[in-house]
Design a protein around this motif. Structure first.
Motif, PDB file in Angstrom:
ATOM      1  N   THR A 191       0.810  -1.220   0.000  1.00  0.00           N
ATOM      2  CA  THR A 191       0.000   0.000   0.000  1.00  0.00           C
ATOM      3  C   THR A 191       0.840   1.264   0.000  1.00  0.00           C
ATOM      4  O   THR A 191       1.856   1.350   0.695  1.00  0.00           O
ATOM      5  CB  THR A 191      -0.914   0.020   1.253  1.00  0.00           C
ATOM      6  N   PRO A 213      -3.389   0.980  -3.733  1.00  0.00           N
ATOM      7  CA  PRO A 213      -2.740  -0.336  -3.758  1.00  0.00           C
ATOM      8  C   PRO A 213      -1.456  -0.296  -4.590  1.00  0.00           C
ATOM      9  O   PRO A 213      -1.393   0.403  -5.604  1.00  0.00           O
ATOM     10  CB  PRO A 213      -3.782  -1.235  -4.427  1.00  0.00           C
ATOM     11  N   TRP A 332      -4.579  -6.024  -0.823  1.00  0.00           N
ATOM     12  CA  TRP A 332      -5.635  -5.593  -1.730  1.00  0.00           C
ATOM     13  C   TRP A 332      -6.089  -6.702  -2.681  1.00  0.00           C
ATOM     14  O   TRP A 332      -7.159  -6.599  -3.278  1.00  0.00           O
ATOM     15  CB  TRP A 332      -5.149  -4.404  -2.557  1.00  0.00           C
TER      16      TRP A 332
END
Length: 408
Positions: A191, A213, A332
């Motif tokens: 991230t 992401p 993610w």
């Protein structure tokens, strides 16, 4: 009605997608001309500011707009029956409406024992009120009221006043700085977290925390949170999809006041002629009555979910229950896998009025895993295999197929 009941099992992927999208996050629009000139802050400092926020009182107007990229389902689902035991005031159905379209809400909170949420729908209003030991739900359209007593009322009185003196559980961050350190550490290589300028939200100066992401295959383009520069309270949230177009979810204050709301704001008296159903925490609360969800549970959802973020922690986040699915991957691109043990329903078996909806939502796919259907939205996709396996995640359809092919 038979066709509608049969159609209800085909709406599961839509419900899953809606709930999952709502729980991924919310966030604000990009900065525009005329944005405030504020001192520079780092992402860590901004996270610390959010963590240190102790907003207990607030009132204002909130707008929520959701675009999951789904075909219209208007008229496909059975409508709630009128009359008969408070169905018209059932919070579960009303709050579910917030996962699609645009809505305007009035909100107010004065600590843990007084909250009010009103959903405006033209000339109609739906109101949830918690005032001490009393919790009310009122639907002006049906003229129905549900009232219950909160068994835990008073236990939270004054909560938050001495929060700074409370000790964090062992092993948990004890200060805003420690929490910020943990957040950034958890972000790791998956991230990107940064500050994306400033904005004016509901007339207040705000910083924008931007979360993106780093992993390929995610359907999330970005999550942006507008943070009040003075109080550290989140003011607006926007979730954007890699598919572009309108935000998947855009929720924020258009008017906000952090002063203590007048006590009269939480008074409620059933309108003359309204049908009032009396209940208790056992009958209408967590478990509901006859499958219905009571106003206390409705307020917990409203102020503990997306609105809870906007209210600066006035409510408790919703809790997961039931069995946990197997999780494939992380970050993610995590995918939840469930083995239902039941064969997936065939599109051609769906009612005719529902088949057009399914054609616009699902794509037939095949691979080493066999065959199945990918149900698509702008943010969450689900692969249902013919042998009853379900793969769900905020990932591309190909990522779901790859996971199924790998026998994971």
């Amino acid at each position: 009605m038979a066709a509608q009941r049969k159609a209800s099992r085909y709406i599961v992927p839509v419900a899953v997608a809606g709930v999952a999208a709502a729980t991924i996050g919310l966030v604000p629009a990009l900065a525009a001309a005329g944005d405030p000139d504020l001192p520079n802050v780092t992402a860590q400092q901004l996270i610390e500011k959010i963590a240190a926020s102790d907003t207990q009182t607030v009132s204002g107007t909130v707008t929520i707009s959701t675009d999951l990229g789904l075909p219209s389902i208007a008229g496909l689902l059975p409508s709630a029956p009128a009359g008969g035991g408070g169905e018209g005031a059932d919070p579960s159905a009303k709050l579910t409406e917030l996962i699609s379209g645009s809505h305007t809400l009035r909100v107010a909170a004065d600590g843990p024992d007084r909250q009010k949420l009103t959903i405006l729908d033209g000339s109609d209003e739906y109101t949830l009120v918690h005032n001490g030991a009393d919790v009310w739900a009122y639907d002006s359209k049906s003229g129905e009221v549900v009232h219950e007593k909160d068994a835990a009322a008073g236990k939270g009185e004054g909560a938050g006043k001495d929060r700074k003196a409370e000790k964090a559980p062992k092993g948990m961050p004890a200060t805003p700085k420690e929490l910020a350190d943990e957040v950034l550490k958890a972000a790791g290589d998956t991230t990107s977290i940064g500050v994306g300028g400033t904005a004016k939200v509901a007339g207040r100066d705000a910083y924008q925390l931007v979360i993106k992401p780093k992993q390929a295959g995610s359907m999330v383009e970005s999550v942006k949170i507008a943070v009040d520069a003075s109080t550290g309270t989140p003011l607006k949230f926007t979730l954007a999809s890699v598919d572009g177009g309108k935000p998947v979810l855009d929720a924020g204050f258009t008017k906000v006041d952090f002063g203590k709301p007048d006590a009269s704001a939480f008074d409620f008296k059933a309108p003359k002629g309204a049908k009032v159903t009396e209940g208790s925490a056992d009958a209408f609360g967590k478990g509901g009555k006859d499958g219905k969800e009571g106003p206390a549970a409705g307020l917990e959802k409203g102020f503990g979910g997306p609105l809870g973020s906007l209210m600066g922690g006035a409510g408790e986040a919703g809790k997961n229950g039931g069995n946990h699915p197997e999780v494939i991957g992380e970050g993610w691109t995590a995918i939840a896998k469930l083995d239902t043990g039941a064969k997936a329903p065939k599109t051609e078996e769906a009612p005719k009025e529902f088949q057009g909806f399914l054609d616009g939502l699902g794509d037939k796919v095949s691979g080493k895993f066999g065959s199945g259907t990918v149900f698509k939205t702008k943010i969450v996709n689900a692969l249902m295999t013919e042998d009853g396996r379900v793969y769900v995640g905020a990932v591309t359809p190909q990522a779901l197929v790859d996971a199924a092919n790998a026998g994971r």
